[in-house]
Structures are given as structure tokens and as C-alpha cells.
Design a protein around this motif. Structure first.
Motif, mmCIF file in Angstrom:
data_model
loop_
_atom_site.group_PDB
_atom_site.id
_atom_site.type_symbol
_atom_site.label_atom_id
_atom_site.label_comp_id
_atom_site.label_asym_id
_atom_site.label_seq_id
_atom_site.Cartn_x
_atom_site.Cartn_y
_atom_site.Cartn_z
ATOM 1 N N LYS A 57 38.766 37.103 46.465
ATOM 2 C CA LYS A 57 37.872 37.552 45.401
ATOM 3 C C LYS A 57 37.839 39.077 45.402
ATOM 4 C CE LYS A 57 33.975 35.700 44.474
ATOM 5 N NZ LYS A 57 32.594 35.153 44.547
ATOM 6 N N PRO A 58 37.622 39.670 44.257
ATOM 7 C CA PRO A 58 37.561 41.139 44.197
ATOM 8 C C PRO A 58 36.361 41.667 44.971
ATOM 9 C CG PRO A 58 36.842 40.176 42.118
ATOM 10 C CD PRO A 58 37.407 39.051 42.937
ATOM 11 N N ASP A 85 27.749 38.503 37.139
ATOM 12 C CA ASP A 85 28.959 39.080 37.724
ATOM 13 C C ASP A 85 29.660 38.109 38.660
ATOM 14 O OD1 ASP A 85 28.635 41.411 36.352
ATOM 15 O OD2 ASP A 85 27.951 42.607 38.049
ATOM 16 N N LEU A 145 38.356 44.519 37.900
ATOM 17 C CA LEU A 145 38.299 43.867 39.210
ATOM 18 C C LEU A 145 38.964 44.775 40.234
ATOM 19 C CD1 LEU A 145 39.434 40.244 38.210
ATOM 20 C CD2 LEU A 145 37.084 41.118 38.373
ATOM 21 N N GLU A 146 38.219 45.128 41.282
ATOM 22 C CA GLU A 146 38.765 45.989 42.337
ATOM 23 C C GLU A 146 39.069 45.145 43.571
ATOM 24 O OE1 GLU A 146 37.679 50.104 44.740
ATOM 25 O OE2 GLU A 146 36.057 48.789 44.045
ATOM 26 N N ALA A 199 33.506 36.938 38.210
ATOM 27 C CA ALA A 199 34.468 37.264 39.268
ATOM 28 C C ALA A 199 35.130 36.003 39.806
ATOM 29 C CB ALA A 199 33.778 38.033 40.394
ATOM 30 N N ARG A 238 32.086 45.455 34.122
ATOM 31 C CA ARG A 238 32.478 44.940 32.813
ATOM 32 C C ARG A 238 31.589 45.497 31.716
ATOM 33 N NH1 ARG A 238 29.600 39.393 32.384
ATOM 34 N NH2 ARG A 238 28.078 39.531 34.051
ATOM 35 N N ARG A 294 34.742 44.244 44.010
ATOM 36 C CA ARG A 294 33.770 44.786 43.055
ATOM 37 C C ARG A 294 34.207 44.414 41.642
ATOM 38 N NH1 ARG A 294 31.967 50.809 44.114
ATOM 39 N NH2 ARG A 294 34.213 51.149 44.023
ATOM 40 N N ILE A 295 33.217 44.207 40.772
ATOM 41 C CA ILE A 295 33.481 43.909 39.365
ATOM 42 C C ILE A 295 32.637 44.834 38.494
ATOM 43 C CG2 ILE A 295 31.747 42.054 39.395
ATOM 44 C CD1 ILE A 295 33.341 40.656 37.175
ATOM 45 N N CYS A 332 37.624 34.619 37.121
ATOM 46 C CA CYS A 332 38.808 35.469 37.018
ATOM 47 C C CYS A 332 39.717 35.297 38.243
ATOM 48 C CB CYS A 332 38.401 36.930 36.870
ATOM 49 S SG CYS A 332 37.679 37.325 35.259
ATOM 50 N N THR A 333 39.126 35.165 39.418
ATOM 51 C CA THR A 333 39.923 34.949 40.631
ATOM 52 C C THR A 333 40.681 33.641 40.556
ATOM 53 O OG1 THR A 333 38.293 36.198 41.926
ATOM 54 C CG2 THR A 333 39.840 34.828 43.155
#
Length: 585
Positions: free
Chosen positions: A463-464, A441, A370-371, A445, A469, A466-467, A448-449
Motif C-alpha cells: 500500500k502507498p 483516503d 500515491l507515494e 488507497a 487527491r 501516503r495519498i 487503487c493498490t
């Protein structure tokens, strides 16, 4: 290790009979991961010239997959060089300058690999509270004491009691729980936190072992896996650089990409079993195609195949090309062998090898990168570890599909930020990883957030941006990440998996070696069933060899285990043909 002393004087010697006509043994390597490339490179360096590498996917590297995003390289597969003293991967990387930009923080020395040894792990509960550092340290010391006990069962021949069910997870969970409960100094609230931490630690351990749960890992065999001394190293430019270094010594025409194999037909009869519909291509032709499936380059045409030439092995590809060979080195994953061995080999594998394949374990460990635009974690934090307080009394690490996210053990902080940006790497394994792989995705995302918000207590985490995986479990060319010794298995099963075919002992015959196992389109109506029975007096040894991380008894699950296994199988053939090559010099 099998070896074969050949005699140039014997007209019946199956080793030299074909070589007198062709001059070189033909070796086909299935798979262009570390094991396959190491095997091919070793053979070529020792004078073998008729070598072909067949790779099912569109890239080399196998379970090494480095993805470049912007200026950073992210590892979807292998990430660390585990140990330095005598590790061939380390020495290859170090000798070629791949570790020059590796920072001190990226040389982690702990048992569990980290992106950075600097900073501290933040253990967070699902109620948004951080567990005090002293509680974490006390629990960690206790857990590591019990972990060391798990090594003694193999290393010191310690008997396994029935209560443990010969399971690392069952033994560890109960031993740690009993010690926590028996501690007279801890208040009940602290005991509850420590009891909940057991499951989190076992999730991390499961990701490390690539098992669905440590409950499935054999306690009696656990200590046989051997750790190479020295630090864990990250390669800043990407682990694929190691793969590329191996491939540099292999001419481009030898590696054929996009070339999945349907079946390996071994132990072929003295009478040619191949029908008129598909004929094996002759000498030199199987590498000459320079279409999309090849890396390019030209191979000189060799002499035509003698009409009476008998090949002990024929590799049937998905595109219907058939490639005759003297030897085939199979490097496919244990996951592929588990799902496809029955159709992948004709005749079928010996019963003991099939049993070993079933007994040994392989699971899925996936990463979720996660970016973020900006870090919401402190500069001292090297990871965010998730502890579910309601799991203090849990006896399982299995969750219903809708709760797959509970298997995420935490997120590591990628280090240094100057190289990676502000990126977290989440870890998930087992059946829950397979559920995650099926989600898109956006859904992953979002979940995970929400988890990060819940465990940090910060509802404002964005939220990221970019994801990225991995999806090793659902990839048909891998069916998992790497192997482990499952309850009921041992290192002896690894040895059985690695044993070349055909077996030299007459009692170890393959199952069902009849023409009924050959696909109909490859059978000739002129070829009666009994013609496929091998001539036992002239069987060529080492027709099918096996390599890959799952075949290394001490270093299974590692990149150095994969590389060494490829070199091991190449060494068998090099030794086998040593005298013949010397005669030609």
C-alpha cells in the motif's frame, strides 16, 4: 466587444454623473483565480484605484492549487502550461525564471500532457498482462487518425451524420471499431485487445476534456478549441507561483479572502431599493476590514457616499455586508453558475444567457497521488494504463457507484524521482470522480493498490505510504474542474456567456426584474415594487461582466484562457473610461 463613448458635457450621462462626485468608478471582482487576479491587475495598472476582489475561499488561485509535501510540490489543479508561442502564462513563467529547473523530459510535445516524454506507456490488462508495444503503437496511430477527423467537422464545416449523434465519443468509438474489424491482417485476439483499448483511450480523453464521457462532447464544435503551438511545460516550484506573480501587483487590502457572495443585484432602479435593515457601505469602507477575511493592509478612507448617489450594482455577501459598485466582474466557474445562477443574480439573467449556461458542459477531473517507499515499475515506464478486456464491446463509460474505480484510466509516473520521490498520479473523471470524492483516503488507497496489483500481475505491491487527491466536483466554490462544449452547444454559447449586462439591445431584457426577486430583508416597506424598475433612459452599461476559462471561445478549459478572459473584461472597462481618465490628467 461593447464600448461606451462618454460625454463630459451631458448632465444625464450615467457614466460620468457619479464620477463627478467620486472621481473613480468602483469595480468589484468576484473570485481571486487567474481570471479575477488578471482583471484586477490590469485595472490597477491603468489607473483604477477603487477595485475590490472578493474570494469565497481562504486562498487565492481558484483552480490552481499547489500543495507542498516535503520537498516536492504537487498540483491538485492546473499542472501544465499548454503551449509556449504567444501563451501569456508561459511568458510570465519564463520571464520570472519559473522554468529554469524544468527538465527536457518535462517539456512534453504530445497532444496528451505527460509528466515526462521520456520512457514508454505500459498498457496493462485486467488479467495482469502487458499489451505488446507494437500493438499499442498500431492502435495509437489508428486512434490519432480518427481524432484528427473529429477536428474537421468544425474546421472545414464538414456535415455531421445522424449516426454520430453529434458526439465525439460515439463517432470515435464506431469509426475506430469499424477500422479494427475491417483489418484483414490482425488475428482475432489482437482485434479484441485493440477494441478494449478504445474505451481506455476515451477515458483519457474524457479526463483531458473534463467531461463525464466523450459521448457528451459536441462533435461539430470540438475543433474550435485551439491549441497553442509549442511544448507543455511543468513548473517545478508549483503553478501557484504564476498566481503569486499576478497577485504581487495587487495591494493586499484589495483582496478579501473568506468572502463568499450571496447575490449580485444589478440594473438597480433610480429609486434606492435598499431597506433600513442593511445599508450599502460608503466610499472606502468595504476594504477597510482587516480581520481574518482580509489579506491585511490598510486602505485610506475615501469621501463619504453622496446620499443621493445611485449605484447600478450592489454585491450582497454571505456575511450580510453589501458593497455598492459601478461594475462587477464575475469570474465564478460554470459549475457554480449552473447550480446557483437563479439565486446569484437579481434580476435574473437573460433567457439566452441562462440557456447558454445550461447547454455548455463542465465536469470533474480528479487526481489521485500515491507515494511509495520504492518503485515497483521499471525505469523506462512513464505511465501505467488500465485496459479492461471485457469492455471491448462496451458502448458506455458510465459505471454503477460501486464500480467507480473502473473509470480510473491509469497512473502516470511523476518525473523526475529526485524531485518527487516515487509517486504515481491517477486520473478519474465524471460521475465516478464524485463517488471517489465521497470515499475516505484509506478506502481509495486500498482500491487503487488492488487495481495496481491486478493489472501488473504483482500481488506483492505494498500500500502507498501516503495519498493525496483532489475533490473539485464536491467543492461548493467550483462544482467541477473546467468546461467543454457539450452536445447541443457551440462556441456561440461561450460568446453569450461572456456578454456583459445589461444588453444594449432593447429586445434583450432580463427575466423578471421585479422587487419580488430581492430578499425580503433587503426591501424597504417604503419602496414600492415599481420603484425597482430601471430607468431605461439612463442605464449604466457593463454593470456585470463575465470572465473565467468557460468564457473564452478558443481557449476554454485552460489557464491561459482564464487569464486572457480576465484581461479582456478589464479592457472593456479601460476603454469605457479612457476619455474620463484622460480628462483628469
Amino acid at each position: 466587444m461593447q464600448s461606451c463613448e462618454s460625454s463630459g458635457d451631458s448632465a444625464d450621462d450615467p457614466l460620468s454623473r457619479g464620477l463627478r462626485r467620486r472621481g473613480q468608478p468602483r469595480v468589484v471582482v468576484i473570485g481571486a483565480g487567474l481570471a479575477g487576479l488578471a482583471a484586477a491587475k490590469a485595472l490597477l495598472e491603468q489607473g483604477f484605484t477603487d477595485v475590490t476582489v472578493l474570494e469565497a475561499s481562504s486562498r487565492i488561485g481558484g483552480r490552481v492549487q499547489s500543495v507542498k509535501l516535503g520537498h516536492a510540490t504537487f498540483e491538485l489543479g492546473a499542472t501544465w502550461i499548454h503551449g509556449s508561442h504567444g501563451n501569456p502564462i508561459y511568458h510570465l513563467a519564463e520571464a520570472n525564471g519559473l522554468l529554469e529547473e524544468t527538465t527536457d523530459g518535462e517539456r512534453s510535445v504530445g497532444r496528451i500532457s505527460l509528466y515526462s516524454k521520456n520512457g514508454v506507456a505500459c498498457y496493462l490488462t485486467n488479467h495482469g498482462c502487458r499489451i505488446p508495444k507494437d500493438v499499442v503503437e498500431e492502435f495509437s496511430d489508428l486512434y490519432n487518425e480518427v481524432y484528427n477527423l473529429t477536428q474537421e467537422f468544425f474546421r472545414h464545416g464538414k456535415p455531421v451524420n445522424a449516426e454520430s449523434q453529434n458526439s465525439v465519443g460515439v463517432f470515435t468509438r464506431e469509426e475506430v471499431r469499424n477500422r479494427i474489424r475491417d483489418d484483414p491482417d490482425d488475428p482475432e485476439a489482437t482485434k479484441r485487445l485493440k477494441l478494449a483499448m478504445i474505451q481506455q483511450y476515451l477515458k483519457v480523453e474524457s479526463c483531458e476534456s473534463s467531461s463525464h464521457s466523450m459521448d457528451e462532447v459536441s462533435l461539430s464544435a470540438f475543433g474550435e478549441w485551439t491549441e497553442i503551438p509549442g511544448a507543455h511545460h511543468i513548473i517545478p516550484s508549483g503553478f501557484m507561483r504564476v498566481v503569486e506573480l499576478l497577485a504581487e501587483g495587487i495591494p493586499a487590502h484589495i483582496i478579501q479572502l473568506g468572502k463568499p457572495v450571496r447575490c449580485v443585484h444589478w440594473d438597480q432602479a433610480s429609486s434606492h431599493p435598499w431597506g433600513p435593515e442593511i445599508e450599502p457601505r460608503g466610499e472606502g469602507s468595504h476594504n477597510h476590514d482587516t480581520g481574518e477575511g482580509s489579506q491585511g493592509g490598510e486602505e485610506p478612507q475615501g469621501e463619504g457616499q453622496d446620499e443621493d448617489e445611485q449605484w447600478p450594482v450592489v454585491v450582497e455577501c454571505e456575511d450580510c455586508e453589501v458593497i455598492p459598485a459601478d461594475h462587477v466582474i464575475v469570474t465564478v466557474s460554470l459549475g457554480v453558475l449552473k447550480t446557483q445562477h437563479a439565486s446569484f443574480f437579481r434580476p435574473g439573467l437573460p433567457a439566452e444567457k441562462v440557456a447558454a449556461i445550461h447547454r455548455l458542459g463542465i465536469g470533474t477531473t480528479d487526481k489521485i497521488f500515491l507515494e511509495f517507499e520504492e518503485p515497483f515499475w521499471g525505469p523506462e515506464c512513464n505511465s501505467l494504463q488500465f485496459v479492461w478486456e471485457d469492455e471491448a464491446e462496451s458502448h458506455t463509460l458510465t459505471y454503477p457507484p460501486e464500480l467507480w474505480y473502473r473509470k480510473i484510466c491509469g497512473f502516470d509516473v511523476l518525473y523526475p524521482p529526485e524531485r518527487y520521490g516515487h509517486v504515481l498520479s491517477g486520473w478519474i473523471c465524471g460521475e465516478e470522480a464524485l463517488v471517489m470524492e465521497k470515499c475516505d483516503d484509506e478506502a481509495v488507497a486500498e482500491i487503487c493498490t488492488e487495481m495496481l496489483r491486478q493489472f501488473t500481475g504483482n500481488p506483492n505491491i505494498p500500500k502507498p505510504r501516503r495519498i493525496l487527491r483532489s475533490a473539485w466536483g464536491s467543492n461548493p466554490y467550483f462544482r467541477g474542474s473546467y468546461s467543454y462544449t457539450q452536445v447541443g452547444s457551440s462556441g456561440a454559447d461561450v460568446e453569450k456567456l461572456a456578454k456583459p449586462l445589461p444588453y444594449t439591445e432593447s429586445s434583450k431584457t432580463a427575466q423578471g426584474s421585479s422587487s419580488k426577486q430581492l430578499p425580503g430583508h433587503l426591501l424597504s416597506s417604503k419602496c414600492p415594487e415599481q420603484s425597482l424598475e430601471p430607468n431605461r433612459g439612463s442605464i449604466k452599461p457593463m454593470q456585470v461582466l463575465f470572465s473565467g476559462e468557460a468564457t473564452h471561445r478558443k481557449y476554454y478549459s485552460t489557464t491561459h484562457g482564464a487569464l486572457l478572459s480576465g484581461q479582456r473584461e478589464a479592457a472593456r472597462l479601460i476603454e469605457m473610461y479612457r476619455d474620463l481618465f484622460q480628462q483628469g490628467t
